[in-house]
Design a protein around this motif. Sequence first.
Motif, mmCIF file in Angstrom:
data_model
loop_
_atom_site.group_PDB
_atom_site.id
_atom_site.type_symbol
_atom_site.label_atom_id
_atom_site.label_comp_id
_atom_site.label_asym_id
_atom_site.label_seq_id
_atom_site.Cartn_x
_atom_site.Cartn_y
_atom_site.Cartn_z
ATOM 1 N N THR A 27 87.595 115.994 104.972
ATOM 2 C CA THR A 27 86.193 114.556 104.869
ATOM 3 C C THR A 27 86.625 113.498 105.487
ATOM 4 O O THR A 27 88.124 113.463 105.923
ATOM 5 N N ASP A 28 85.426 112.788 105.867
ATOM 6 C CA ASP A 28 86.217 111.743 106.554
ATOM 7 C C ASP A 28 87.348 110.420 105.725
ATOM 8 O O ASP A 28 88.258 110.156 105.930
ATOM 9 N N GLU A 29 87.184 110.944 104.379
ATOM 10 C CA GLU A 29 87.943 110.217 103.251
ATOM 11 C C GLU A 29 89.164 110.668 103.537
ATOM 12 O O GLU A 29 89.919 109.756 104.248
ATOM 13 N N GLN A 30 89.126 111.842 103.224
ATOM 14 C CA GLN A 30 90.538 112.938 103.570
ATOM 15 C C GLN A 30 91.222 112.508 105.086
ATOM 16 O O GLN A 30 92.396 112.270 104.715
ATOM 17 N N TYR A 31 90.429 112.340 105.791
ATOM 18 C CA TYR A 31 91.334 112.260 107.096
ATOM 19 C C TYR A 31 91.752 110.803 107.525
ATOM 20 O O TYR A 31 92.052 110.437 108.410
ATOM 21 N N GLN A 32 90.558 109.994 107.424
ATOM 22 C CA GLN A 32 91.068 108.979 107.014
ATOM 23 C C GLN A 32 92.557 108.258 106.241
ATOM 24 O O GLN A 32 93.481 107.130 106.968
ATOM 25 N N LEU A 33 92.219 108.737 105.084
ATOM 26 C CA LEU A 33 93.133 108.671 104.142
ATOM 27 C C LEU A 33 94.988 108.784 104.748
ATOM 28 O O LEU A 33 96.137 108.672 105.212
ATOM 29 N N LEU A 34 95.204 110.905 105.700
ATOM 30 C CA LEU A 34 96.150 110.790 106.029
ATOM 31 C C LEU A 34 96.156 109.935 107.493
ATOM 32 O O LEU A 34 97.508 109.591 107.595
ATOM 33 N N LEU A 35 95.525 109.606 108.389
ATOM 34 C CA LEU A 35 95.720 108.615 108.984
ATOM 35 C C LEU A 35 96.741 107.098 109.024
ATOM 36 O O LEU A 35 97.835 106.638 108.969
ATOM 37 N N THR A 36 95.796 106.563 107.809
ATOM 38 C CA THR A 36 96.564 105.106 106.975
ATOM 39 C C THR A 36 98.002 106.020 106.692
ATOM 40 O O THR A 36 98.890 105.187 106.526
ATOM 41 N N ARG A 37 98.614 107.514 105.833
ATOM 42 C CA ARG A 37 99.418 107.876 105.169
ATOM 43 C C ARG A 37 100.694 107.757 106.358
ATOM 44 O O ARG A 37 101.848 107.630 106.746
ATOM 45 N N LEU A 38 99.768 108.284 107.933
ATOM 46 C CA LEU A 38 100.824 108.275 109.372
ATOM 47 C C LEU A 38 101.359 107.290 109.673
ATOM 48 O O LEU A 38 102.570 106.785 109.726
ATOM 49 N N ARG A 39 100.325 106.150 109.184
ATOM 50 C CA ARG A 39 100.757 104.655 109.288
ATOM 51 C C ARG A 39 102.021 104.516 108.956
ATOM 52 O O ARG A 39 103.291 104.076 109.010
ATOM 53 N N ALA A 40 102.339 104.106 107.868
ATOM 54 C CA ALA A 40 102.925 104.249 106.577
ATOM 55 C C ALA A 40 104.397 104.173 106.618
ATOM 56 O O ALA A 40 105.707 103.859 106.547
#
Length: 240
Positions: A27-40
């Motif tokens: 989902t949009d929410e899950q994908y954006q959270l993945l990108l956020t965790r990759l940045r972290a």
Amino acid sequence: MTPGEDSGTRLLGLIGEHLDSIRAQLTDEQYQLLLTRLRALAETPPDDSRAVRRAFQAVRLCLLPLPFDHPVREAVDSVRLVATAPVSLPVVLRTRELLARLTAGLASTPALPAEPPAPPDTTAIIAAVERRLLRTPALSAAEVRGRYLGSAPPPELIRLADPDLGDRYPEFQFEPGGGAPYEVVLEVNRVLLADADPWGAADWWLSGNAWLGGGPPVALLGIRPDRDLVGAAVALVEGD
């Protein structure tokens, strides 16, 4: 190359190779959270191996909703990231390379419409996830301290920071009738590093889990054997 180094960097490589299908499955929410965790993960100091392991685990948790036959999901189950110094640097560097490709537009992406929509607000998406988790019944910090006669509760307990109510401890962690925490909850929370990532641990308990038949692990407390719950958490974190 160590097994942990090989599997960790391989997983990150697969994320880059299959970004289109990952985007389609989440989902949009899950994908954006993945990108956020990759940045972290990319911003984690490579010499802090424990912090790298925690950040890498957070990325893996974001990939859990993928179908079991997805090549990235299969890699998630096989990764065993050992918290040693030689592992940390390649993992962080590979993550930075992946994000650089995304920023430069080199990763494979579907054709964009003539007027692409504005990118989703990542901060708002993460806030929505946190609000969802905060809706679960919880005890206040004072109530939990009362159970421990003013002493600090175990660090393994999930503690979520509510901007309005302060620290909240999800109630499912405790046996009914004002009891102590379930031992299996403490054990699973240790596996999930809940002291470092309480939101990720809470999401594991409250979201569907294919390893356990599709339902949320919280619904199985006292129903499925404790070893099943611990095994599902270990399978995620250690890839065994």
